[in-house]
Scaffold this motif. Structure first.
Motif, PDB file in Angstrom:
ATOM      1  N   ARG A 100       0.771  -1.080   0.020  1.00 59.05           N
ATOM      2  CA  ARG A 100      -0.002   0.227  -0.233  1.00 59.05           C
ATOM      3  C   ARG A 100       0.898   1.251   0.113  1.00 59.05           C
ATOM      4  O   ARG A 100       0.449   2.405  -0.370  1.00 59.05           O
ATOM      5  CB  ARG A 100      -0.971  -0.163   1.126  1.00 59.05           C
ATOM      6  CG  ARG A 100      -0.447   0.326   2.587  1.00 59.05           C
ATOM      7  CD  ARG A 100      -1.411  -0.002   3.496  1.00 59.05           C
ATOM      8  NE  ARG A 100      -0.830   0.402   4.921  1.00 59.05           N
ATOM      9  CZ  ARG A 100      -1.311   1.577   5.552  1.00 59.05           C
ATOM     10  NH1 ARG A 100      -1.852   2.560   4.758  1.00 59.05           N
ATOM     11  NH2 ARG A 100      -0.767   1.851   6.584  1.00 59.05           N
ATOM     12  N   ARG A 101       1.949   1.264   0.288  1.00 57.03           N
ATOM     13  CA  ARG A 101       2.708   2.204   0.334  1.00 57.03           C
ATOM     14  C   ARG A 101       3.635   2.506  -0.725  1.00 57.03           C
ATOM     15  O   ARG A 101       4.472   3.361  -0.954  1.00 57.03           O
ATOM     16  CB  ARG A 101       4.085   2.310   1.569  1.00 57.03           C
ATOM     17  CG  ARG A 101       3.362   2.491   2.673  1.00 57.03           C
ATOM     18  CD  ARG A 101       4.403   2.354   3.939  1.00 57.03           C
ATOM     19  NE  ARG A 101       4.015   2.880   5.143  1.00 57.03           N
ATOM     20  CZ  ARG A 101       3.081   2.015   5.927  1.00 57.03           C
ATOM     21  NH1 ARG A 101       2.477   1.028   5.728  1.00 57.03           N
ATOM     22  NH2 ARG A 101       2.692   2.816   7.151  1.00 57.03           N
ATOM     23  N   CYS A 102       3.789   1.435  -1.895  1.00 58.39           N
ATOM     24  CA  CYS A 102       4.186   1.714  -3.190  1.00 58.39           C
ATOM     25  C   CYS A 102       3.257   1.725  -4.237  1.00 58.39           C
ATOM     26  O   CYS A 102       2.538   0.620  -4.752  1.00 58.39           O
ATOM     27  CB  CYS A 102       5.110   0.251  -3.400  1.00 58.39           C
ATOM     28  SG  CYS A 102       5.799  -0.034  -4.761  1.00 58.39           S
ATOM     29  N   PRO A 103       3.014   2.917  -5.019  1.00 57.46           N
ATOM     30  CA  PRO A 103       2.021   3.126  -5.785  1.00 57.46           C
ATOM     31  C   PRO A 103       1.909   2.076  -6.855  1.00 57.46           C
ATOM     32  O   PRO A 103       0.759   1.576  -7.260  1.00 57.46           O
ATOM     33  CB  PRO A 103       2.500   4.377  -6.560  1.00 57.46           C
ATOM     34  CG  PRO A 103       2.918   4.969  -5.183  1.00 57.46           C
ATOM     35  CD  PRO A 103       4.114   4.139  -4.615  1.00 57.46           C
ATOM     36  N   PRO A 104       2.994   1.575  -7.799  1.00 57.18           N
ATOM     37  CA  PRO A 104       2.750   0.687  -8.815  1.00 57.18           C
ATOM     38  C   PRO A 104       2.502  -0.820  -8.221  1.00 57.18           C
ATOM     39  O   PRO A 104       1.715  -1.349  -8.832  1.00 57.18           O
ATOM     40  CB  PRO A 104       4.340   0.581  -9.278  1.00 57.18           C
ATOM     41  CG  PRO A 104       5.076   1.889  -8.999  1.00 57.18           C
ATOM     42  CD  PRO A 104       4.534   2.094  -7.397  1.00 57.18           C
ATOM     43  N   ALA A 105       2.736  -1.101  -7.015  1.00 58.28           N
ATOM     44  CA  ALA A 105       2.278  -2.425  -6.343  1.00 58.28           C
ATOM     45  C   ALA A 105       0.956  -2.311  -5.951  1.00 58.28           C
ATOM     46  O   ALA A 105       0.194  -3.201  -6.248  1.00 58.28           O
ATOM     47  CB  ALA A 105       3.203  -2.654  -5.348  1.00 58.28           C
ATOM     48  N   ARG A 106       0.653  -1.172  -5.468  1.00 55.77           N
ATOM     49  CA  ARG A 106      -0.906  -0.849  -4.989  1.00 55.77           C
ATOM     50  C   ARG A 106      -1.746  -0.763  -6.148  1.00 55.77           C
ATOM     51  O   ARG A 106      -2.959  -1.483  -6.151  1.00 55.77           O
ATOM     52  CB  ARG A 106      -0.947   0.533  -4.266  1.00 55.77           C
ATOM     53  CG  ARG A 106      -2.103   0.805  -3.570  1.00 55.77           C
ATOM     54  CD  ARG A 106      -2.235   2.105  -2.876  1.00 55.77           C
ATOM     55  NE  ARG A 106      -1.938   3.128  -3.623  1.00 55.77           N
ATOM     56  CZ  ARG A 106      -1.060   3.968  -3.449  1.00 55.77           C
ATOM     57  NH1 ARG A 106      -0.039   3.924  -2.459  1.00 55.77           N
ATOM     58  NH2 ARG A 106      -0.808   5.082  -4.059  1.00 55.77           N
TER      59      ARG A 106
END
Length: 311
Positions: A301-307
Protein backbone atom coordinates in the motif's frame (compact mmCIF):
# COMPACT_ATOMS: atom_id res chain seq x y z
CA UNK A 1 -23.48 5.89 14.33
CA UNK A 2 -21.05 8.13 12.46
CA UNK A 3 -19.41 6.89 9.24
CA UNK A 4 -15.97 6.72 10.85
CA UNK A 5 -17.26 4.54 13.69
CA UNK A 6 -19.17 2.36 11.24
CA UNK A 7 -16.10 1.78 9.11
CA UNK A 8 -14.04 0.99 12.18
CA UNK A 9 -16.35 -1.78 13.36
CA UNK A 10 -16.53 -3.18 9.84
CA UNK A 11 -12.75 -3.46 9.81
CA UNK A 12 -12.83 -5.05 13.28
CA UNK A 13 -15.32 -7.64 11.97
CA UNK A 14 -13.09 -8.34 8.98
CA UNK A 15 -10.15 -8.73 11.35
CA UNK A 16 -12.03 -11.32 13.41
CA UNK A 17 -13.07 -13.07 10.22
CA UNK A 18 -9.57 -13.30 8.74
CA UNK A 19 -8.17 -14.66 12.01
CA UNK A 20 -10.84 -17.36 11.84
CA UNK A 21 -9.95 -18.14 8.21
CA UNK A 22 -6.26 -18.54 9.05
CA UNK A 23 -7.07 -20.71 12.09
CA UNK A 24 -9.31 -22.94 9.99
CA UNK A 25 -6.48 -23.59 7.53
CA UNK A 26 -3.90 -24.27 10.24
CA UNK A 27 -5.99 -26.51 12.50
CA UNK A 28 -7.55 -28.73 9.85
CA UNK A 29 -9.14 -31.22 12.26
CA UNK A 30 -10.74 -31.10 15.67
CA UNK A 31 -13.12 -28.85 17.57
CA UNK A 32 -11.46 -25.57 16.57
CA UNK A 33 -11.70 -26.39 12.90
CA UNK A 34 -15.39 -27.30 13.20
CA UNK A 35 -16.15 -24.13 15.15
CA UNK A 36 -14.39 -21.92 12.61
CA UNK A 37 -16.00 -23.62 9.61
CA UNK A 38 -19.42 -23.07 11.14
CA UNK A 39 -19.27 -19.36 10.25
CA UNK A 40 -15.98 -18.02 8.84
CA UNK A 41 -16.75 -17.67 5.12
CA UNK A 42 -20.45 -16.74 5.51
CA UNK A 43 -19.32 -13.83 7.71
CA UNK A 44 -17.60 -12.11 4.78
CA UNK A 45 -20.59 -12.51 2.47
CA UNK A 46 -23.03 -11.25 5.11
CA UNK A 47 -20.83 -8.26 5.86
CA UNK A 48 -20.63 -7.43 2.15
CA UNK A 49 -24.42 -7.58 1.93
CA UNK A 50 -24.71 -5.31 4.95
CA UNK A 51 -22.58 -2.69 3.16
CA UNK A 52 -24.35 -3.02 -0.20
CA UNK A 53 -26.07 -0.03 -1.80
CA UNK A 54 -27.85 -0.04 -5.18
CA UNK A 55 -25.50 1.25 -7.86
CA UNK A 56 -25.79 1.60 -11.66
CA UNK A 57 -25.33 -2.01 -12.83
CA UNK A 58 -22.94 -1.48 -15.74
CA UNK A 59 -20.56 0.80 -13.85
CA UNK A 60 -20.70 -1.41 -10.78
CA UNK A 61 -19.99 -4.54 -12.83
CA UNK A 62 -17.02 -3.00 -14.62
CA UNK A 63 -15.65 -1.62 -11.36
CA UNK A 64 -15.98 -4.99 -9.62
CA UNK A 65 -14.36 -6.93 -12.45
CA UNK A 66 -11.48 -4.48 -12.67
CA UNK A 67 -11.01 -3.87 -8.96
CA UNK A 68 -11.33 -7.48 -7.80
CA UNK A 69 -10.19 -9.69 -10.67
CA UNK A 70 -7.01 -7.71 -11.35
CA UNK A 71 -5.55 -8.43 -7.88
CA UNK A 72 -6.89 -11.98 -8.16
CA UNK A 73 -4.93 -12.57 -11.37
CA UNK A 74 -1.83 -10.82 -10.01
CA UNK A 75 -1.66 -12.80 -6.76
CA UNK A 76 -2.42 -16.06 -8.59
CA UNK A 77 0.41 -15.44 -11.08
CA UNK A 78 2.86 -14.63 -8.27
CA UNK A 79 1.97 -17.79 -6.34
CA UNK A 80 2.16 -20.02 -9.43
CA UNK A 81 5.66 -18.68 -10.09
CA UNK A 82 6.60 -19.03 -6.40
CA UNK A 83 5.42 -22.64 -6.40
CA UNK A 84 7.64 -23.44 -9.38
CA UNK A 85 10.66 -22.02 -7.55
CA UNK A 86 9.97 -23.34 -4.03
CA UNK A 87 8.97 -26.87 -4.93
CA UNK A 88 11.84 -27.26 -7.38
CA UNK A 89 14.27 -26.03 -4.71
CA UNK A 90 12.84 -28.61 -2.28
CA UNK A 91 13.28 -31.38 -4.82
CA UNK A 92 9.53 -31.76 -5.32
CA UNK A 93 7.25 -31.47 -8.33
CA UNK A 94 5.36 -28.16 -8.57
CA UNK A 95 1.57 -28.39 -8.42
CA UNK A 96 1.33 -27.15 -12.00
CA UNK A 97 4.06 -28.85 -14.02
CA UNK A 98 2.40 -30.01 -17.24
CA UNK A 99 2.69 -26.99 -19.53
CA UNK A 100 0.78 -25.77 -21.50
CA UNK A 101 -1.98 -28.19 -20.35
CA UNK A 102 -2.02 -26.70 -16.86
CA UNK A 103 -3.04 -23.30 -18.18
CA UNK A 104 -6.66 -24.50 -18.39
CA UNK A 105 -7.07 -25.54 -14.73
CA UNK A 106 -5.39 -22.29 -13.65
CA UNK A 107 -7.92 -20.34 -15.71
CA UNK A 108 -10.80 -22.46 -14.41
CA UNK A 109 -9.77 -21.73 -10.82
CA UNK A 110 -12.17 -22.77 -8.07
CA UNK A 111 -11.91 -26.49 -7.34
CA UNK A 112 -9.06 -26.83 -9.84
CA UNK A 113 -6.86 -24.80 -7.52
CA UNK A 114 -5.50 -26.63 -4.49
CA UNK A 115 -2.61 -26.46 -2.05
CA UNK A 116 -1.40 -22.83 -1.71
CA UNK A 117 -4.10 -21.69 -4.15
CA UNK A 118 -7.08 -23.24 -2.38
CA UNK A 119 -8.60 -19.94 -1.17
CA UNK A 120 -8.74 -18.42 -4.65
CA UNK A 121 -12.36 -19.48 -5.14
CA UNK A 122 -13.55 -16.78 -2.75
CA UNK A 123 -12.95 -13.52 -4.61
CA UNK A 124 -14.46 -14.55 -8.00
CA UNK A 125 -17.47 -15.98 -6.15
CA UNK A 126 -17.91 -12.80 -4.10
CA UNK A 127 -17.46 -10.61 -7.18
CA UNK A 128 -20.06 -12.40 -9.29
CA UNK A 129 -22.45 -12.64 -6.34
CA UNK A 130 -22.19 -8.91 -5.68
CA UNK A 131 -22.79 -8.12 -9.35
CA UNK A 132 -25.93 -10.27 -9.41
CA UNK A 133 -27.11 -8.97 -6.05
CA UNK A 134 -26.65 -5.35 -7.14
CA UNK A 135 -28.72 -5.94 -10.27
CA UNK A 136 -31.55 -7.28 -8.14
CA UNK A 137 -31.14 -4.49 -5.59
CA UNK A 138 -31.47 -1.84 -8.30
CA UNK A 139 -34.53 -3.55 -9.72
CA UNK A 140 -36.37 -4.50 -6.52
CA UNK A 141 -35.17 -2.03 -3.92
CA UNK A 142 -35.95 -2.80 -0.28
CA UNK A 143 -34.55 -6.28 0.67
CA UNK A 144 -37.51 -6.72 3.03
CA UNK A 145 -39.85 -6.93 0.05
CA UNK A 146 -41.73 -10.09 -0.89
CA UNK A 147 -39.92 -10.59 -4.19
CA UNK A 148 -36.62 -10.76 -2.30
CA UNK A 149 -37.97 -13.48 -0.05
CA UNK A 150 -39.10 -15.55 -3.02
CA UNK A 151 -35.76 -15.05 -4.78
CA UNK A 152 -33.84 -16.06 -1.65
CA UNK A 153 -35.88 -19.23 -1.29
CA UNK A 154 -35.24 -20.08 -4.95
CA UNK A 155 -31.51 -19.49 -4.48
CA UNK A 156 -31.51 -21.70 -1.39
CA UNK A 157 -33.15 -24.58 -3.24
CA UNK A 158 -30.77 -24.12 -6.17
CA UNK A 159 -27.73 -24.01 -3.86
CA UNK A 160 -28.63 -27.24 -2.07
CA UNK A 161 -29.58 -29.02 -5.31
CA UNK A 162 -26.42 -28.05 -7.19
CA UNK A 163 -24.25 -28.92 -4.20
CA UNK A 164 -25.82 -32.37 -4.10
CA UNK A 165 -25.04 -33.01 -7.76
CA UNK A 166 -21.47 -31.77 -8.28
CA UNK A 167 -18.44 -30.33 -6.52
CA UNK A 168 -16.87 -28.94 -9.71
CA UNK A 169 -16.79 -25.17 -9.28
CA UNK A 170 -15.06 -23.03 -11.93
CA UNK A 171 -13.97 -19.76 -10.31
CA UNK A 172 -15.99 -20.72 -7.24
CA UNK A 173 -19.22 -19.98 -9.09
CA UNK A 174 -20.93 -23.10 -7.73
CA UNK A 175 -21.36 -21.18 -4.48
CA UNK A 176 -22.96 -18.06 -6.02
CA UNK A 177 -26.60 -19.01 -5.21
CA UNK A 178 -25.81 -19.46 -1.51
CA UNK A 179 -23.62 -16.34 -1.54
CA UNK A 180 -26.58 -14.29 -2.84
CA UNK A 181 -28.68 -15.58 0.08
CA UNK A 182 -25.99 -14.47 2.53
CA UNK A 183 -25.67 -11.07 0.86
CA UNK A 184 -29.43 -10.67 1.20
CA UNK A 185 -29.24 -11.67 4.88
CA UNK A 186 -26.67 -8.93 5.45
CA UNK A 187 -28.80 -6.34 3.65
CA UNK A 188 -31.83 -7.32 5.72
CA UNK A 189 -29.81 -7.14 8.94
CA UNK A 190 -28.86 -3.54 8.19
CA UNK A 191 -32.55 -2.62 8.42
CA UNK A 192 -33.11 -4.29 11.80
CA UNK A 193 -32.48 -2.30 14.94
CA UNK A 194 -30.59 -4.22 17.63
CA UNK A 195 -32.63 -5.05 20.71
CA UNK A 196 -32.09 -7.25 23.74
CA UNK A 197 -34.65 -9.72 22.38
CA UNK A 198 -32.26 -10.57 19.52
CA UNK A 199 -29.88 -12.38 21.86
CA UNK A 200 -32.53 -15.05 22.52
CA UNK A 201 -32.59 -16.68 19.05
CA UNK A 202 -29.01 -15.87 18.03
CA UNK A 203 -27.06 -17.27 20.98
CA UNK A 204 -28.51 -20.84 20.94
CA UNK A 205 -28.24 -21.05 17.14
CA UNK A 206 -24.64 -19.85 17.26
CA UNK A 207 -23.67 -22.28 20.01
CA UNK A 208 -25.13 -25.21 18.07
CA UNK A 209 -22.75 -24.48 15.22
CA UNK A 210 -19.73 -23.61 17.32
CA UNK A 211 -20.16 -26.78 19.39
CA UNK A 212 -20.61 -28.85 16.20
CA UNK A 213 -24.15 -29.90 17.11
CA UNK A 214 -24.92 -28.80 13.57
CA UNK A 215 -22.47 -29.87 10.81
CA UNK A 216 -20.07 -27.16 9.63
CA UNK A 217 -20.18 -25.56 6.19
CA UNK A 218 -17.60 -25.90 3.43
CA UNK A 219 -18.74 -23.22 1.00
CA UNK A 220 -16.06 -23.89 -1.59
CA UNK A 221 -17.36 -27.45 -1.97
CA UNK A 222 -21.01 -26.30 -1.84
CA UNK A 223 -21.45 -28.34 1.34
CA UNK A 224 -23.85 -26.37 3.53
CA UNK A 225 -24.31 -28.84 6.37
CA UNK A 226 -27.82 -29.54 7.54
CA UNK A 227 -30.34 -27.70 5.37
CA UNK A 228 -31.22 -24.33 6.91
CA UNK A 229 -29.94 -25.21 10.41
CA UNK A 230 -26.21 -24.96 9.67
CA UNK A 231 -26.87 -21.85 7.59
CA UNK A 232 -28.92 -20.26 10.36
CA UNK A 233 -26.13 -20.97 12.84
CA UNK A 234 -23.55 -19.35 10.55
CA UNK A 235 -25.72 -16.25 10.20
CA UNK A 236 -26.32 -16.10 13.96
CA UNK A 237 -22.61 -16.31 14.80
CA UNK A 238 -21.79 -13.67 12.19
CA UNK A 239 -24.40 -11.26 13.55
CA UNK A 240 -23.15 -11.76 17.11
CA UNK A 241 -19.61 -11.04 15.94
CA UNK A 242 -20.85 -7.88 14.23
CA UNK A 243 -22.32 -6.78 17.54
CA UNK A 244 -19.07 -7.58 19.30
CA UNK A 245 -17.22 -5.55 16.66
CA UNK A 246 -19.52 -2.57 17.13
CA UNK A 247 -19.06 -2.62 20.91
CA UNK A 248 -15.30 -3.16 20.77
CA UNK A 249 -14.55 -0.75 17.89
CA UNK A 250 -13.18 2.01 20.18
CA UNK A 251 -10.46 -0.36 21.44
CA UNK A 252 -10.28 -2.66 18.43
CA UNK A 253 -7.50 -0.95 16.47
CA UNK A 254 -5.31 -4.10 16.10
CA UNK A 255 -8.24 -6.11 14.78
CA UNK A 256 -9.24 -3.25 12.49
CA UNK A 257 -5.70 -3.12 11.07
CA UNK A 258 -5.88 -6.83 10.24
CA UNK A 259 -9.31 -6.24 8.73
CA UNK A 260 -7.98 -3.59 6.36
CA UNK A 261 -5.32 -6.07 5.22
CA UNK A 262 -7.76 -8.99 5.08
CA UNK A 263 -7.78 -9.42 1.29
CA UNK A 264 -3.99 -9.69 1.04
CA UNK A 265 -3.97 -12.06 4.02
CA UNK A 266 -6.74 -14.06 2.33
CA UNK A 267 -4.66 -14.52 -0.82
CA UNK A 268 -1.31 -15.31 0.81
CA UNK A 269 -1.87 -17.07 4.13
CA UNK A 270 -2.45 -20.57 2.74
CA UNK A 271 0.85 -20.45 0.86
CA UNK A 272 2.81 -19.84 4.06
CA UNK A 273 0.93 -22.67 5.78
CA UNK A 274 1.44 -25.01 2.82
CA UNK A 275 5.18 -24.53 2.47
CA UNK A 276 6.08 -24.22 6.19
CA UNK A 277 3.93 -27.03 7.63
CA UNK A 278 6.77 -29.62 7.59
CA UNK A 279 9.02 -27.34 9.59
CA UNK A 280 6.92 -25.47 12.17
CA UNK A 281 4.29 -26.07 14.82
CA UNK A 282 0.73 -24.90 14.34
CA UNK A 283 0.93 -21.79 16.52
CA UNK A 284 3.98 -20.54 14.61
CA UNK A 285 2.24 -21.32 11.34
CA UNK A 286 -0.80 -19.30 12.40
CA UNK A 287 1.29 -16.30 13.46
CA UNK A 288 3.39 -16.29 10.30
CA UNK A 289 0.39 -16.85 8.02
CA UNK A 290 -1.38 -13.91 9.63
CA UNK A 291 1.35 -11.35 10.19
CA UNK A 292 3.75 -11.82 7.25
CA UNK A 293 0.95 -11.09 4.71
CA UNK A 294 -0.07 -8.18 6.94
CA UNK A 295 3.46 -6.77 6.67
CA UNK A 296 3.43 -7.35 2.91
CA UNK A 297 0.16 -5.41 2.73
CA UNK A 298 1.89 -2.54 4.50
CA UNK A 299 4.63 -2.59 1.87
CA UNK A 300 2.22 -2.88 -1.07
CA UNK A 301 0.00 0.00 0.00
CA UNK A 302 3.01 2.30 0.34
CA UNK A 303 4.29 1.48 -3.17
CA UNK A 304 2.07 3.07 -5.85
CA UNK A 305 2.91 0.63 -8.69
CA UNK A 306 2.33 -2.38 -6.43
CA UNK A 307 -0.83 -0.82 -5.02
CA UNK A 308 -2.29 -0.42 -8.50
CA UNK A 309 -1.64 -4.08 -9.28
CA UNK A 310 -2.37 -5.89 -6.01
CA UNK A 311 -4.92 -3.70 -4.19
Amino acid sequence: MQDRDRLEWVDVARGVGIIAVVAGHVWTTGALREAVYSFHMPLFFILSGYLSRPQPPLQFTLRQLSGQMRPYAAFLAVLVLADQIIETARGKVPIFHNWPQDILPILLGGTWLRGPFTIFWFVPCLTMSRILFNCLLVRWGDPLGRRWFHAAMACLVLAYCIGGVTRDSPLGLLTVPMAVVLLWAGAVWRRIKWGNWIWLPLVPLSLCGLAHLFPALNMKAADYGWPLLSLASAIATSLLLFRFSQLSAPVGAPLAALGRASLVIMYLHVAFIHYLTPYLGKMWLALIALFVPFLLWQVIRRCPPARRIFL
